[in-house]
Design an enzyme around this catalytic site. Structure first.
Site, PDB file in Angstrom:
ATOM      1  N   ASP A 234      44.789  24.580  -3.087  1.00  0.00           N
ATOM      2  CA  ASP A 234      45.663  25.749  -3.140  1.00  0.00           C
ATOM      3  C   ASP A 234      46.890  25.464  -3.991  1.00  0.00           C
ATOM      4  O   ASP A 234      47.817  24.791  -3.567  1.00  0.00           O
ATOM      5  CB  ASP A 234      46.087  26.141  -1.714  1.00  0.00           C
ATOM      6  CG  ASP A 234      46.975  27.378  -1.700  1.00  0.00           C
ATOM      7  OD1 ASP A 234      46.964  28.128  -2.706  1.00  0.00           O
ATOM      8  OD2 ASP A 234      47.668  27.588  -0.694  1.00  0.00           O
ATOM      9  N   LYS A 241      53.086  26.917  -5.863  1.00  0.00           N
ATOM     10  CA  LYS A 241      53.822  26.055  -4.934  1.00  0.00           C
ATOM     11  C   LYS A 241      54.653  25.033  -5.711  1.00  0.00           C
ATOM     12  O   LYS A 241      54.255  24.595  -6.795  1.00  0.00           O
ATOM     13  CB  LYS A 241      52.846  25.278  -4.043  1.00  0.00           C
ATOM     14  CG  LYS A 241      52.049  26.092  -3.054  1.00  0.00           C
ATOM     15  CD  LYS A 241      51.097  25.182  -2.282  1.00  0.00           C
ATOM     16  CE  LYS A 241      50.231  25.962  -1.311  1.00  0.00           C
ATOM     17  NZ  LYS A 241      50.993  26.434  -0.142  1.00  0.00           N
ATOM     18  N   ASP A 252      43.588  22.089   2.468  1.00  0.00           N
ATOM     19  CA  ASP A 252      43.620  23.507   2.833  1.00  0.00           C
ATOM     20  C   ASP A 252      42.234  24.042   3.185  1.00  0.00           C
ATOM     21  O   ASP A 252      42.094  25.208   3.536  1.00  0.00           O
ATOM     22  CB  ASP A 252      44.244  24.337   1.707  1.00  0.00           C
ATOM     23  CG  ASP A 252      45.003  25.546   2.237  1.00  0.00           C
ATOM     24  OD1 ASP A 252      45.343  25.550   3.442  1.00  0.00           O
ATOM     25  OD2 ASP A 252      45.261  26.476   1.463  1.00  0.00           O
ATOM     26  N   ASP A 311      50.205  33.094  -2.518  1.00  0.00           N
ATOM     27  CA  ASP A 311      50.096  31.869  -1.735  1.00  0.00           C
ATOM     28  C   ASP A 311      49.718  32.149  -0.283  1.00  0.00           C
ATOM     29  O   ASP A 311      49.552  31.232   0.508  1.00  0.00           O
ATOM     30  CB  ASP A 311      51.412  31.083  -1.792  1.00  0.00           C
ATOM     31  CG  ASP A 311      51.260  29.651  -1.327  1.00  0.00           C
ATOM     32  OD1 ASP A 311      50.116  29.150  -1.312  1.00  0.00           O
ATOM     33  OD2 ASP A 311      52.279  29.027  -0.967  1.00  0.00           O
ATOM     34  N   GLU A 313      46.846  33.277   0.634  1.00  0.00           N
ATOM     35  CA  GLU A 313      45.466  33.580   0.240  1.00  0.00           C
ATOM     36  C   GLU A 313      44.461  33.374   1.361  1.00  0.00           C
ATOM     37  O   GLU A 313      43.386  33.974   1.352  1.00  0.00           O
ATOM     38  CB  GLU A 313      45.073  32.720  -0.969  1.00  0.00           C
ATOM     39  CG  GLU A 313      44.591  31.306  -0.677  1.00  0.00           C
ATOM     40  CD  GLU A 313      45.631  30.423   0.003  1.00  0.00           C
ATOM     41  OE1 GLU A 313      45.226  29.541   0.777  1.00  0.00           O
ATOM     42  OE2 GLU A 313      46.835  30.612  -0.223  1.00  0.00           O
ATOM     43  N   ARG A 315      44.379  34.222   4.538  1.00  0.00           N
ATOM     44  CA  ARG A 315      44.046  35.424   5.323  1.00  0.00           C
ATOM     45  C   ARG A 315      43.255  36.436   4.492  1.00  0.00           C
ATOM     46  O   ARG A 315      42.491  37.232   5.040  1.00  0.00           O
ATOM     47  CB  ARG A 315      45.332  36.038   5.877  1.00  0.00           C
ATOM     48  CG  ARG A 315      46.281  36.619   4.856  1.00  0.00           C
ATOM     49  CD  ARG A 315      47.696  36.739   5.377  1.00  0.00           C
ATOM     50  NE  ARG A 315      48.351  35.434   5.466  1.00  0.00           N
ATOM     51  CZ  ARG A 315      49.607  35.246   5.861  1.00  0.00           C
ATOM     52  NH1 ARG A 315      50.339  36.276   6.236  1.00  0.00           N
ATOM     53  NH2 ARG A 315      50.121  34.043   5.902  1.00  0.00           N
TER      54      ARG A 315
END
Length: 462
Positions: A234, A241, A252, A311, A313, A315
């Site tokens: 991620d 990030k 992740d 970020d 992502e 859900r």
């Protein structure tokens, strides 16, 4: 599962194996006066009092190692012996006298005490070997240890070697091992099969997004759907990030790894359920076709998501998988996800956040987790906060209107993609040890799968 070389099961344990006397503080206090003077004085000299995760080497008359004393907190602790395999001299050991450890705890703790992720850096030495008598409890302990170790390996593997395709390969191998059916929907086929949100998050990567699906079990049994978040790396997408936040994002996909670990145990122990395992697997990358803040994405359920932040992502990919799981009308849906930093701020690394449809179920799980030393903590699905994730141009936004209650907002978001009467557990976990403990080195971790397994065994007991 077959025992590994760290723990060996045999009815007749070799006499040459060095004896280990297991005690807690109280048991040692009672035992000490009965020991030979030389042994008692030696233990006093080295300061052994039976403290958990401590041990003392006692020399024999010939100067060689003759006996080991090991301290534990209690006989059922899942990591009771975990401090020993890499601390004791190489060789073979057996449990003798002292407290009678539960065979499951003895097998699991010793096996995990020897765990190291050595794919890239060879181990300096093999762990010591423990002989145990065979039996269902010891074999269960080894099965638990094997599933936990496999989960850790998946999380620890760098994203270069654990992308969506490699995660799918691990799932496919598991399905083959237990004679389960396997299916995979890859790339643009996700759009044809109506999984648009999974596709949207993963489309920017050169590594195609996919939905992994496993089915196992007797069709007559209650249906259980497991969903694991499989973001193999991620970057944060266009809301990139910072370096510190991106450093461990190989983990992740920890929700997917834990879902695979739990599925392994369900199949290995032959739980009376009809299992459906779903893993939306993507890499959240940056390129010219990356999904953007402000985009509106239509989901499988028909709801439109406004993207407040790329970020958030996890859900977004989970919502399609959850909606699909619900179509099969399962008795229970469980999703596991490394979903929010807010859950870590609230509860830290060791306590996964639990959200549940039913208060009594949540309380039972918390109690069970404390009993098994595999904890989780109940957080509320607080309906009044739903206003914070409602969009003015879509049905729902993937970020809250403020930084408050971030873990609850994420859970409420997921809840929208399930029918109101669907029983559901959502676990927001870290999947990582940020500090070493006996049998739990820094790195990937299996969290809550022992507790969830025990809960499922109770729920679906014959």
């Amino acid at each position: 599962m077959k025992p590994t070389m760290t723990v060996k099961l045999k009815k007749s344990i070799p006499a040459k194996a060095i004896p280990i006397t297991v005690v807690d503080r109280a048991a040692f206090q009672a035992l000490a006066p009965t020991l030979p003077d030389a042994t008692r004085h030696w233990l006093a000299t080295v300061g052994f009092v039976g403290a958990p995760d401590s041990h003392a080497l006692v020399p024999g008359a010939d100067g060689r190692l003759g006996q080991v004393f090991a301290g534990v907190s209690h006989v059922a602790h899942p990591f009771a012996l975990a401090a020993l395999p890499l601390a004791l001299p190489e060789g073979e050991y057996r449990l003798e006298a002292g407290l009678a450890l539960l065979p499951e705890a003895a097998a699991m703790s010793w096996e995990l005490g020897g765990y190291r992720f050595d794919l890239y850096k060879p181990a300096k030495r093999p762990p010591a070997t423990l002989w145990l008598k065979p039996g269902a409890d010891a074999e269960r302990g080894l099965a638990l240890a094997a599933a936990i170790a496999a989960t850790r390996d998946l999380v620890n593997t760098p994203a270069e070697h654990m992308g969506p395709a490699e995660l799918a390969a691990a799932a496919k191998a598991l399905a083959k091992q237990y004679d389960a059916s396997y299916e995979e929907i890859v790339g643009d086929a996700l759009l044809k099969k109506n999984f648009p949100s999974i596709h949207a998050v993963g489309r920017a990567s050169t590594r195609s997004p996919r939905l992994i699906e496993i089915h196992w079990g007797n069709p007559k049994h209650p249906k259980l759907a497991l969903v694991g978040k499989g973001v193999c790396f991620d970057t944060g997408g266009l809301n990139i990030k910072p370096g510190e936040g991106m450093r461990q994002m190989k983990k992740d996909m920890g929700g997917a790894a834990n879902a695979l670990g739990l599925a392994t145990l369900i199949m290995a122990l032959k739980l009376p359920v009809r299992l459906q395992l779903l893993i939306p697997a993507v890499e959240n990358s940056i390129s010219g076709n990356a999904y953007r803040p402000g985009d509106i994405i239509k989901t499988r359920k028909g709801l439109h998501i406004e993207i407040g932040n790329t970020d958030a992502e996890g859900r977004v990919i989970l919502c399609d998988a959850l909606a699909y799981a619900a179509e099969g009308k399962p008795d229970l849906v469980i999703d596991l996800a490394t979903l929010t930093g807010a859950a870590r701020v609230a509860l830290g690394a060791q306590l996964p956040a639990l959200f549940a449809k039913h208060m009594d179920t949540a309380r039972d799980l918390v109690d069970l987790g404390l009993k098994l030393d595999d904890p989780l903590w109940h957080m509320p699905l607080w309906a009044p906060y739903h206003a914070g994730i409602e969009s003015t141009i879509g049905d729902i936004v993937n970020t809250g209107k403020s930084p408050l209650a971030g873990a609850i907002n994420a859970a409420l978001f997921l809840e929208d993609f399930l029918p109101r009467d669907q029983d559901w557990l959502h676990v927001d976990l870290f999947a990582w040890n940020d500090a070493p403990r006996a049998g739990r080195p820094v790195g990937g971790e299996a969290q809550t799968i022992r507790t969830l397994l025990a809960y499922l065994e109770q729920r679906y007991s014959a």
